[in-house]
Design a protein around this motif. Sequence first.
Motif, PDB file in Angstrom:
ATOM      1  N   SER A 190      51.613 -51.327   6.338  1.00  0.00           N
ATOM      2  CA  SER A 190      51.412 -50.129   7.155  1.00  0.00           C
ATOM      3  C   SER A 190      51.707 -48.842   6.371  1.00  0.00           C
ATOM      4  O   SER A 190      51.437 -47.749   6.851  1.00  0.00           O
ATOM      5  CB  SER A 190      52.291 -50.183   8.415  1.00  0.00           C
ATOM      6  OG  SER A 190      53.662 -50.317   8.079  1.00  0.00           O
ATOM      7  N   TRP A 191      52.236 -48.999   5.177  1.00  0.00           N
ATOM      8  CA  TRP A 191      52.531 -47.860   4.306  1.00  0.00           C
ATOM      9  C   TRP A 191      51.450 -47.634   3.244  1.00  0.00           C
ATOM     10  O   TRP A 191      51.489 -46.649   2.510  1.00  0.00           O
ATOM     11  CB  TRP A 191      53.862 -48.102   3.595  1.00  0.00           C
ATOM     12  CG  TRP A 191      53.892 -49.448   2.905  1.00  0.00           C
ATOM     13  CD1 TRP A 191      53.366 -49.772   1.681  1.00  0.00           C
ATOM     14  CD2 TRP A 191      54.458 -50.649   3.423  1.00  0.00           C
ATOM     15  NE1 TRP A 191      53.561 -51.103   1.395  1.00  0.00           N
ATOM     16  CE2 TRP A 191      54.247 -51.676   2.448  1.00  0.00           C
ATOM     17  CE3 TRP A 191      55.156 -50.982   4.585  1.00  0.00           C
ATOM     18  CZ2 TRP A 191      54.689 -52.987   2.621  1.00  0.00           C
ATOM     19  CZ3 TRP A 191      55.587 -52.285   4.752  1.00  0.00           C
ATOM     20  CH2 TRP A 191      55.355 -53.275   3.782  1.00  0.00           C
ATOM     21  N   GLY A 248      50.393 -46.225   8.865  1.00  0.00           N
ATOM     22  CA  GLY A 248      49.532 -47.108   9.625  1.00  0.00           C
ATOM     23  C   GLY A 248      50.200 -47.631  10.888  1.00  0.00           C
ATOM     24  O   GLY A 248      51.410 -47.482  11.089  1.00  0.00           O
ATOM     25  N   PRO A 249      49.408 -48.249  11.763  1.00  0.00           N
ATOM     26  CA  PRO A 249      49.970 -48.838  12.980  1.00  0.00           C
ATOM     27  C   PRO A 249      51.071 -49.836  12.645  1.00  0.00           C
ATOM     28  O   PRO A 249      50.926 -50.646  11.733  1.00  0.00           O
ATOM     29  CB  PRO A 249      48.757 -49.536  13.617  1.00  0.00           C
ATOM     30  CG  PRO A 249      47.572 -48.821  13.058  1.00  0.00           C
ATOM     31  CD  PRO A 249      47.945 -48.448  11.657  1.00  0.00           C
ATOM     32  N   GLY A 250      52.154 -49.732  13.372  1.00  0.00           N
ATOM     33  CA  GLY A 250      53.242 -50.676  13.181  1.00  0.00           C
ATOM     34  C   GLY A 250      54.293 -50.239  12.190  1.00  0.00           C
ATOM     35  O   GLY A 250      55.293 -50.936  11.998  1.00  0.00           O
ATOM     36  N   PHE A 251      54.099 -49.084  11.547  1.00  0.00           N
ATOM     37  CA  PHE A 251      55.166 -48.631  10.646  1.00  0.00           C
ATOM     38  C   PHE A 251      56.405 -48.278  11.449  1.00  0.00           C
ATOM     39  O   PHE A 251      57.525 -48.625  11.089  1.00  0.00           O
ATOM     40  CB  PHE A 251      54.713 -47.435   9.817  1.00  0.00           C
ATOM     41  CG  PHE A 251      55.677 -47.091   8.694  1.00  0.00           C
ATOM     42  CD1 PHE A 251      55.530 -47.667   7.444  1.00  0.00           C
ATOM     43  CD2 PHE A 251      56.731 -46.206   8.910  1.00  0.00           C
ATOM     44  CE1 PHE A 251      56.424 -47.370   6.415  1.00  0.00           C
ATOM     45  CE2 PHE A 251      57.631 -45.905   7.888  1.00  0.00           C
ATOM     46  CZ  PHE A 251      57.482 -46.502   6.637  1.00  0.00           C
ATOM     47  N   PRO A 307      58.776 -51.961   9.328  1.00  0.00           N
ATOM     48  CA  PRO A 307      57.340 -51.642   9.394  1.00  0.00           C
ATOM     49  C   PRO A 307      56.475 -52.885   9.221  1.00  0.00           C
ATOM     50  O   PRO A 307      56.845 -53.837   8.528  1.00  0.00           O
ATOM     51  CB  PRO A 307      57.143 -50.665   8.237  1.00  0.00           C
ATOM     52  CG  PRO A 307      58.258 -50.933   7.300  1.00  0.00           C
ATOM     53  CD  PRO A 307      59.409 -51.366   8.146  1.00  0.00           C
TER      54      PRO A 307
END
Length: 220
Positions: free
Chosen positions: A63-64, A41-44, A59
């Motif tokens: 985001s996982w 996901g965004p930001g990982f 992360p």
Amino acid sequence: MRHPLRAVAALAAAATLLTGCGSGDDWSEPHAAPVPAGTLGPGFLASSATPAPESTITPAPGSWSGVHPPEGYRVVLLATGDDAPTRALVSAVTSWATTEKADLRTITADATDPIPDIAEAVRLAPDLIVSAGETLIDPLAVVTANHLDQQFLVVGAELAEPTGNVTAADWAGASFRGEGLGSATTYDPASFTAARCGDAVRAGVAAVLHDVTGVIVWLS
């Protein structure tokens, strides 16, 4: 503490080898390289660039969560110790494997000489070896450097100088390191909650599945 490299090749005749989730599969049969279901996901990752070896990534929370291993993902849980943090980590890995229908096998390593047990885990050639227990850290440093084609995930601790096949999932209350470095000043056994350990396992596996390895996945 360093062990003779010849011990790396020894197999663990006395290892406690348990067969778990989805374990009807014969691991001696050919096995395709695992392909993750879902994406990070965004930001990982802070950017699209691959993190440098031994670097730390932080992360974004959750985001996982969209990443899952393929069913039948072969995992060996290598554990030693009966302290509360280790029990929490073992429980988290077992719960994750059940939920994800991973093929989990567990080796309880000899705390006095775990290298033969680590060698047995490598011999099984799983998709991933997950370690739980501080006693394993220095012996892992010996074995992992000699088996660069085998992926390892260290949960709740770190190797002082990991090779590219060793990923760690850690947080401020954990962060035990080997080679005499010991625990960080922020070490807190109470931080090994079910939620925190579960997030560490999922975030670490998500990184490995997407080839973000040899780094520290730091949970904020």
